[in-house]
Design a protein around this motif. Structure first.
Motif, mmCIF file in Angstrom:
data_model
loop_
_atom_site.group_PDB
_atom_site.id
_atom_site.type_symbol
_atom_site.label_atom_id
_atom_site.label_comp_id
_atom_site.label_asym_id
_atom_site.label_seq_id
_atom_site.Cartn_x
_atom_site.Cartn_y
_atom_site.Cartn_z
ATOM 1 N N GLN A 111 0.813 -0.951 -0.630
ATOM 2 C CA GLN A 111 -0.124 -0.282 -0.006
ATOM 3 C C GLN A 111 0.940 0.951 0.182
ATOM 4 N N ARG A 112 0.488 2.243 -0.865
ATOM 5 C CA ARG A 112 2.141 2.604 -1.315
ATOM 6 C C ARG A 112 1.119 4.391 -1.224
ATOM 7 N N ARG A 113 2.070 5.742 -0.442
ATOM 8 C CA ARG A 113 2.606 6.690 -0.523
ATOM 9 C C ARG A 113 3.177 6.863 -1.819
ATOM 10 N N SER A 114 2.790 7.839 -2.522
ATOM 11 C CA SER A 114 3.415 7.723 -4.092
ATOM 12 C C SER A 114 5.014 8.162 -3.740
ATOM 13 N N PHE A 115 5.779 7.761 -4.707
ATOM 14 C CA PHE A 115 6.956 8.728 -4.458
ATOM 15 C C PHE A 115 6.284 9.990 -5.045
ATOM 16 N N ASP A 116 7.906 10.544 -3.689
ATOM 17 C CA ASP A 116 7.689 12.043 -4.147
ATOM 18 C C ASP A 116 8.590 13.018 -5.056
ATOM 19 N N SER A 117 8.449 13.562 -5.553
ATOM 20 C CA SER A 117 9.651 14.628 -6.380
ATOM 21 C C SER A 117 10.573 14.619 -6.304
ATOM 22 N N SER A 118 10.965 14.154 -4.714
ATOM 23 C CA SER A 118 12.674 14.238 -4.912
ATOM 24 C C SER A 118 12.986 13.071 -4.374
ATOM 25 N N VAL A 119 12.938 11.801 -5.528
ATOM 26 C CA VAL A 119 12.883 10.799 -6.046
ATOM 27 C C VAL A 119 13.735 10.974 -6.465
ATOM 28 N N ARG A 120 15.235 11.020 -6.581
ATOM 29 C CA ARG A 120 15.840 11.138 -7.730
ATOM 30 C C ARG A 120 16.219 9.560 -9.074
ATOM 31 N N MET A 121 14.727 8.665 -9.055
ATOM 32 C CA MET A 121 15.299 7.430 -9.951
ATOM 33 C C MET A 121 14.108 7.765 -10.753
ATOM 34 N N ARG A 122 14.561 6.961 -12.100
ATOM 35 C CA ARG A 122 13.323 7.523 -13.424
ATOM 36 C C ARG A 122 13.105 5.616 -13.611
ATOM 37 N N GLY A 123 11.994 5.952 -13.822
ATOM 38 C CA GLY A 123 10.931 4.388 -14.568
ATOM 39 C C GLY A 123 11.364 3.508 -14.499
ATOM 40 N N VAL A 124 12.536 3.161 -14.966
ATOM 41 C CA VAL A 124 12.974 2.127 -15.481
ATOM 42 C C VAL A 124 14.043 1.955 -14.140
ATOM 43 N N ASP A 125 14.746 2.239 -13.786
ATOM 44 C CA ASP A 125 15.593 2.164 -12.397
ATOM 45 C C ASP A 125 14.704 1.491 -11.461
ATOM 46 N N VAL A 126 13.462 2.014 -11.073
ATOM 47 C CA VAL A 126 12.684 1.512 -10.528
ATOM 48 C C VAL A 126 12.220 -0.229 -10.813
ATOM 49 N N ILE A 127 12.066 -0.070 -12.292
ATOM 50 C CA ILE A 127 11.967 -1.366 -12.911
ATOM 51 C C ILE A 127 13.020 -2.646 -12.222
ATOM 52 N N ARG A 128 14.345 -2.042 -12.378
ATOM 53 C CA ARG A 128 15.302 -2.838 -12.893
ATOM 54 C C ARG A 128 15.317 -2.968 -10.885
ATOM 55 N N LEU A 129 15.159 -2.462 -10.046
ATOM 56 C CA LEU A 129 15.282 -2.692 -9.181
ATOM 57 C C LEU A 129 14.702 -4.406 -8.506
ATOM 58 N N GLY A 130 13.269 -4.650 -9.417
ATOM 59 C CA GLY A 130 12.003 -5.611 -9.355
ATOM 60 C C GLY A 130 13.165 -6.554 -9.802
#
Lengths: 294, 295
Positions: free
Chosen positions: B105-124
């Motif tokens: 359940q999520r709080r969304s990423f706030d604008s200070s998170v310096r990662m791209r969408g693909v970086d987030v996918i890659r973590l998975g």
């Protein structure tokens, strides 16, 4: 250093500087310190633990002062206090969150008390008054070869740990809950990172002093984070900025009457301002363009 | 079907009233049997019986604080049961982590998170691996998998932008892609539609349903409002103060079944466009048109 003058011939300047053994040691130690603090600092900024970094560097001072008073040498004091503080913060914070907002008031209180202890230790150790300056602002120009070896060993250990645990740490730092479900031991990483941070701060403090370690830890990393979102590129930039800041500051200190601390912080800060300003400008231009395109 | 409280004499039918022929243990990827959870001395829910098969889409509904997220955590093996049994892919929960995708359940990423969408996918994909990522065949396969995932959730337009700058719906697609990185057979989603606007709720619901069918993934989604997902659902688990009801949506979300569950008259109304509204329940309703900040 009255007879040294900066010339336009940079090679000659460097040769002249490195003819002094203390400057060679300063560059060796400075390089190690720059790489270490840039890498660890990158994760500190990512994890928003700059306050923790600041606390650890602040408790280094009473540690070093106490150890000097008791005759153990400043370095052991830095390590003892920084590592102990890292454990305490891990126990207080914990819960795998990586954030310590609830505990920040308590940590700040303890930090204030320990600083007071530091000044007491300095007072108890008579004739140490000149040393206070070195403990707070560093003694870059009086580094022994033994200190360089200690730093190098620590750097190898820390780099190996980061290479092994970098990706899970990145995952745990940006998205703790998903990481935990994916099997990343987030609590162990929280504690491990704090210990590595404590050891790094201790080692860097012995060179830069308790106050400047924070600048070196946060500024290059924060600058790199401003410039790119790609983790690998950002880490590399952070190291580059750290190295440039330290090397330039050492050279400037050698050829000027002003202290290293001033140069190091100012150069790193200037880099940050340029990066932040450049990004703001770029974003404004992009937004302006979008509005136009709309 | 209904199991209000402790042994009220109602016949217990654990599962197989989904629209499709399930029922055999072999086909159920998740089997929850008579499970109960106690948190801080307080019994959260009990007597939950549900089986989910591959490719099924199941919703967990119920009032706030009834322990919907806790059910997902129990399936993940993060929450111990006070009694009963859960088996995931034939093993104890937590044993088959790489086969289970989970969206907290999520709080969304706030604008200070310096990662791209693909970086987030890659973590998975490799975020939990130890050691340095080296270039070569593995790196190429990883890039290819990232591209596939971006395509799967239709995030090509924004996957290379900073995740903190994306809209809620876009972030949710990135996170679903991350959860699907290891081709899981089970996808657990905790209120993924929360804090999204209606068009995005519909779009994400459609996406999850499409993935569930095309990839044969069993989906269990905790939801606050059943309406966006209603037409895709195979089954509903309704947790209530008096027990739980499991079954096809029409049967569970009826005045009779919810009145029995709450122990007080509750009415389920259908609007002309097919939306459901629950009226008269003691606590916050299932289907519900405006958002309430998480629980």
């Amino acid at each position: 250093m009255d007879d040294v003058h900066f010339s336009v011939n940079l090679v000659a300047d460097v040769v002249q500087m490195w003819s002094q053994p203390f400057m060679v040691n300063a560059f060796r130690a400075g390089t190690i310190v720059a790489v270490l603090s840039a890498l660890i600092g990158w994760f500190v900024v990512l994890r928003r633990q700059t306050f923790v970094g600041h606390t650890l560097s602040a408790v280094g001072f009473p540690g070093a002062a106490g150890a000097t008073w008791l005759g153990f040498g400043a370095l052991s004091g830095y390590f003892a206090f920084c590592l102990a503080a890292a454990v305490v913060i891990a126990l207080l914070g914990g819960r795998g969150s990586g954030r310590h907002s609830d505990e920040s008031a308590l940590v700040g209180t303890i930090q204030g008390f320990l600083l007071a202890c530091g000044f007491l230790f300095v007072a108890l150790y008579k004739g140490f008054l000149n040393g206070t300056n070195a403990l707070l602002f560093g003694s870059f120009l009086g580094i022994t070869s033994r200190q360089v070896v200690v730093l190098a060993v620590l750097a190898v250990v820390v780099l190996a740990l980061l290479a092994a645990g970098g990706r899970p740490l990145l995952f745990a730092s940006t998205d703790a809950e998903s990481a935990r479900v994916a099997g990343v031991p987030t609590r162990a990483l929280d504690l491990g990172f704090l210990l590595v941070l404590g050891a790094t701060v201790a080692a860097v403090s012995s060179i830069t002093g308790a106050l400047l370690v924070f600048a070196l830890l946060v500024l290059p990393a924060a600058t790199a984070h401003r410039l790119t979102a790609r983790p690998a590129r950002s880490l590399a930039l952070s190291v580059l900025f750290g190295l440039v800041a330290v090397w330039t500051a050492l050279t400037a200190t050698y050829y000027s009457p002003y202290p290293l601390g001033f140069w190091l912080t100012s150069i790193a800060f200037a880099g940050f301002v340029v990066a932040a300003g450049g990004r703001a400008l770029r974003e404004r231009r992009r937004r302006g363009f979008r509005r136009f395109a709309w | 079907m209904i199991r209000p409280g402790d042994g009220s004499g109602q016949p217990v039918t654990p599962s197989d009233d989904g629209g499709r022929p399930t029922g055999e243990a072999a086909t159920a990827v998740i089997a929850v049997h008579d499970a109960a959870v106690v948190l801080g001395g307080h019994r959260v829910w009990h007597g939950v019986d549900v089986r989910v098969s591959a490719g099924e889409f199941v919703a967990v509904l119920g009032p706030n604080g009834v322990g919907k997220s806790t059910l997902l955590k129990a399936i993940l093996g993060l929450q111990r049961l006070a009694s009963g049994r859960i088996s995931v892919l034939g093993a104890a929960p937590g044993r088959t982590r790489s086969s289970v995708g989970y969206l907290p359940q999520r709080r969304s990423f706030d604008s200070s998170v310096r990662m791209r969408g693909v970086d987030v996918i890659r973590l998975g994909i490799d975020g939990s691996r130890w050691g340095l990522p080296l270039p070569g065949r593995v790196a190429r396969q990883r890039r290819q998998r990232i591209d596939e995932l971006v395509e799967l959730v239709d995030a090509g337009r924004y996957a290379h932008r900073l995740v903190g700058e994306l809209s809620g719906g876009e972030q949710q697609r990135i996170l679903i892609a991350q959860a699907l990185a290891h081709r899981p057979r089970i996808l657990l989603l905790d209120e993924p539609l929360d804090s999204l606007d209606l068009p995005n709720q519909a779009a994400i619901a459609g996406l999850v349903s499409r993935i569930s069918r095309s990839q044969e993934v069993a989906v269990v989604m905790v939801a606050h409002d059943v309406n966006p997902i209603l037409r895709y659902l195979d089954r509903v688990v309704y947790l209530g103060p008096g027990g739980s009801v499991v079954g096809p949506p029409d049967r569970v979300l009826s005045s009779d079944s919810l009145s029995a569950l709450y122990g007080t008259p509750v009415e389920v109304l259908r609007t002309s466009d097919g939306r459901m509204v629950v009226v008269g329940q003691p606590d916050s309703p299932v289907p519900h048109d405006h958002q309430q900040g998480g629980d």
